[in-house]
Scaffold this active site. Structure first.
Site, PDB file in Angstrom:
ATOM      1  N   SER A   1      -3.235  -7.690   3.261  1.00 35.00           N
ATOM      2  CA  SER A   1      -3.424  -7.466   4.701  1.00 35.00           C
ATOM      3  C   SER A   1      -3.832  -8.765   5.395  1.00 35.00           C
ATOM      4  O   SER A   1      -3.379  -9.059   6.511  1.00 35.00           O
ATOM      5  CB  SER A   1      -4.500  -6.405   4.931  1.00 35.00           C
TER       6      SER A   1
ATOM      7  N   LYS B   1     -18.203  -5.379   9.308  1.00 35.72           N
ATOM      8  CA  LYS B   1     -16.996  -6.190   9.506  1.00 35.72           C
ATOM      9  C   LYS B   1     -16.098  -5.504  10.526  1.00 35.72           C
ATOM     10  O   LYS B   1     -15.649  -4.371  10.298  1.00 35.72           O
ATOM     11  CB  LYS B   1     -16.268  -6.299   8.152  1.00 35.72           C
TER      12      LYS B   1
ATOM     13  N   HIS C   1       0.839  -1.205   0.000  1.00 32.62           N
ATOM     14  CA  HIS C   1       0.000   0.000   0.000  1.00 32.62           C
ATOM     15  C   HIS C   1       0.881   1.266   0.000  1.00 32.62           C
ATOM     16  O   HIS C   1       0.622   2.213  -0.741  1.00 32.62           O
ATOM     17  CB  HIS C   1      -0.889   0.054   1.249  1.00 32.62           C
TER      18      HIS C   1
ATOM     19  N   ARG D   1      -2.028  -6.133  -8.228  1.00 27.39           N
ATOM     20  CA  ARG D   1      -0.954  -7.063  -7.889  1.00 27.39           C
ATOM     21  C   ARG D   1      -0.778  -8.148  -8.932  1.00 27.39           C
ATOM     22  O   ARG D   1       0.321  -8.560  -9.247  1.00 27.39           O
ATOM     23  CB  ARG D   1      -1.242  -7.734  -6.534  1.00 27.39           C
TER      24      ARG D   1
END
Ligand code: PNS
Length: 158
Positions: free
Chosen positions: A127, A41, A17, A90
């Protein structure tokens, strides 16, 4: 470019990031990192902790500011006068979902999305993977900024 936004959950922020924030700041005057407040969440870090960790990790990037947002990203972009959304890609596996979101955001906004190809050094990072490795006591020191490594250690020592 005037102002761009890098949105995400950042639970927690990784070196991948940070690389995207740096590259976004190289092509713009201002980068707003927008942390999504997701009511459905809980996550590992609270929103306040995520914001603080990003701020600590971006001290070397003077164009970067950190905010939270709730609701649609396009509304945040309109309210803040954001020119474009900048996201990292990615691998091909990211592409379908990112393309879908960028097309929806263009239709809703309209707001442009620009993709930067993730530095190969970080293309395997996420993450969730960082959380899993840290939970089991693995070494994540090359995957996340120092403040995040310390915070993960503290979380999982509790
Ligand atoms: O780090 P993430 O969880 O992959 O980030 C996803 C994020 C925050 C960029 C995306 O879920 C988002 O923009 N959410 C805000 C709600 C919204 O605008 N949804 C429509 C997107 S097309």
């Amino acid at each position: 470019m005037q102002k761009v936004v890098c949105p995400g959950s950042f639970d927690p922020v990784t070196n991948g990031h940070i690389d995207v924030f740096k590259r976004a700041s190289d092509i713009s005057n201002e980068v707003v990192v927008a942390v999504l407040v997701n009511h459905s969440k809980a996550g590992l870090f609270t929103i306040e902790e995520r914001v603080e960790l990003i701020r600590e990790s971006c001290k070397h990037l003077p164009k970067v500011t950190v905010e939270t947002f709730d609701g649609l990203l396009v509304d945040f972009c309109r309210d803040r006068g954001v020119t474009a959304i900048v996201k990292g890609l990615r691998a091909v596996s990211d592409f379908d979902y990112e393309l879908q979101m960028s097309q929806m955001n263009y239709q809703l906004g309209p707001v442009e999305t620009l993709f930067v190809a993730t530095n190969p050094l970080y293309s395997f990072l996420s993450s969730s993977l960082v959380r899993e490795v840290a939970r089991h006591g693995g070494d994540i020191s090359t995957s996340v900024p120092k403040p995040v490594a310390q915070a993960l250690k503290a979380k999982y020592q509790k």
